[in-house]
Design an enzyme around this catalytic site. Structure first.
Site, PDB file in Angstrom:
ATOM      1  N   MET A  96      14.667 -17.888  38.329  1.00  0.00           N
ATOM      2  CA  MET A  96      13.452 -18.667  38.274  1.00  0.00           C
ATOM      3  C   MET A  96      12.356 -17.859  37.602  1.00  0.00           C
ATOM      4  SD  MET A  96      13.576 -20.967  41.721  1.00  0.00           S
ATOM      5  CE  MET A  96      14.956 -22.066  41.953  1.00  0.00           C
ATOM      6  N   CYS A  97      11.476 -17.189  38.343  1.00  0.00           N
ATOM      7  CA  CYS A  97      10.360 -16.462  37.737  1.00  0.00           C
ATOM      8  C   CYS A  97      10.022 -15.257  38.604  1.00  0.00           C
ATOM      9  CB  CYS A  97       9.117 -17.352  37.610  1.00  0.00           C
ATOM     10  SG  CYS A  97       9.397 -18.912  36.744  1.00  0.00           S
ATOM     11  N   ARG A  98       9.133 -14.423  38.107  1.00  0.00           N
ATOM     12  CA  ARG A  98       8.574 -13.280  38.831  1.00  0.00           C
ATOM     13  C   ARG A  98       7.076 -13.269  38.537  1.00  0.00           C
ATOM     14  NH1 ARG A  98      11.842 -11.423  42.546  1.00  0.00           N
ATOM     15  NH2 ARG A  98      11.765 -13.685  42.661  1.00  0.00           N
TER      16      ARG A  98
END
Length: 281
Positions: free
Chosen positions: A1-3
């Protein structure tokens, strides 16, 4: 997904946050340790507060490790409050308008996670956004729609209540469309003075989130550490995953929790969705 990371405190150069730590955000864009995906190369964004009331933002569809403009900017710009995000798309297009953080007035917002069944519930969510806010939506992500729902439900007046109502509305819309787990999120929002961060998922198995420990105690423990030596006692970081391996430097945020960082004060509150005042149709 994301950071992502959210920093507040004494002014620091962006490269102290984005490049220099052992597990910096740029390093995580290639080798995330705790993310769903190891690589987060579908664009990035940085938001920071300077002398103007509205924060600056820089978005790019390049992988963070590959963008020369980010390195140039990070070597020069400094700020007391920084939001930074590296993206791994969950299906929407790789374009600048889909890069976080999103901005509305003095507010910034970023999200790691997914709104389950977004194509099925997108129309329901869009119809609930305040008509005066809807024209500001530029991209196609669930994260930006989430932001504008939170604004609709009063983010600028009461962030904790607004996010709780937005999550409740999204869950209601998802369940009506047969979505088993409508919300997976860690979210950060700021007005330039206070940061609110949320960890929650409908399945109660949320993406990772950490907060930094007391800076003064860490400085005493690691007197030779370069970055720690630059920080004031009120400096705080909220991150998707730790930026380094210093013992005692990071505390995991519990499941279903809201973290509020204001100056040197850091508080945590239980977080639960609120039943929407108007149910999704």
């Amino acid at each position: 997904m994301c950071r992502w990371l959210a920093y507040s405190g004494s002014p620091v150069r962006l490269d102290d946050l984005l490049y220099k730590p052992a597990n910096s955000l740029v390093m995580q864009s290639k080798h995330s340790r705790l993310g769903v995906e190891t690589t987060n190369g579908d664009g990035f964004g940085v938001g920071w507060y300077g002398t103007e009331p509205t924060p600056g933002v820089f978005h790019s569809t390049e992988p963070a490790w590959h963008d020369r403009n980010l390195r140039e900017l990070a070597a020069q710009a400094s700020s007391r409050r920084v939001f930074a995000h590296i993206r791994a798309t969950t299906g929407t297009a790789i374009q600048q308008t889909n890069c976080h953080p999103f901005r509305h007035g003095k507010w910034l917002w970023m999200h790691n996670g997914v709104l389950g069944g977004f194509p099925q519930v997108k129309r329901d969510l869009a119809m609930a956004v305040d008509p005066g806010l809807y024209p500001e939506i530029e991209g196609s992500t669930d994260s930006e729609m989430f932001f504008y729902l939170a604004l609709t439900f009063g983010l600028e007046q009461d962030p904790r209540a607004a996010v709780a109502e937005a999550v409740g509305f999204i869950e209601d819309a998802g369940q009506r469309r047969g979505v088993e787990h409508p919300v997976q999120m860690t979210v950060a929002a700021t007005d330039g003075e206070t940061t609110w961060a949320f960890r929650y998922s409908s399945e109660r198995n949320s993406r990772s989130l950490f907060v930094s420990s007391d800076v003064a105690a860490l400085q005493a423990q690691y007197p030779e550490h370069e970055l720690l030596g630059k920080l004031s006692d009120d400096s705080r970081l909220v991150v998707s995953e730790p930026l380094g391996d210093l013992y005692g430097a990071w505390q995991e945020v519990p499941e279903a929790t809201c973290v509020v960082v204001r100056g040197g004060e850091q508080e945590q509150y239980p977080f639960e969705p609120a039943a929407p005042a108007v149910a999704a149709v």
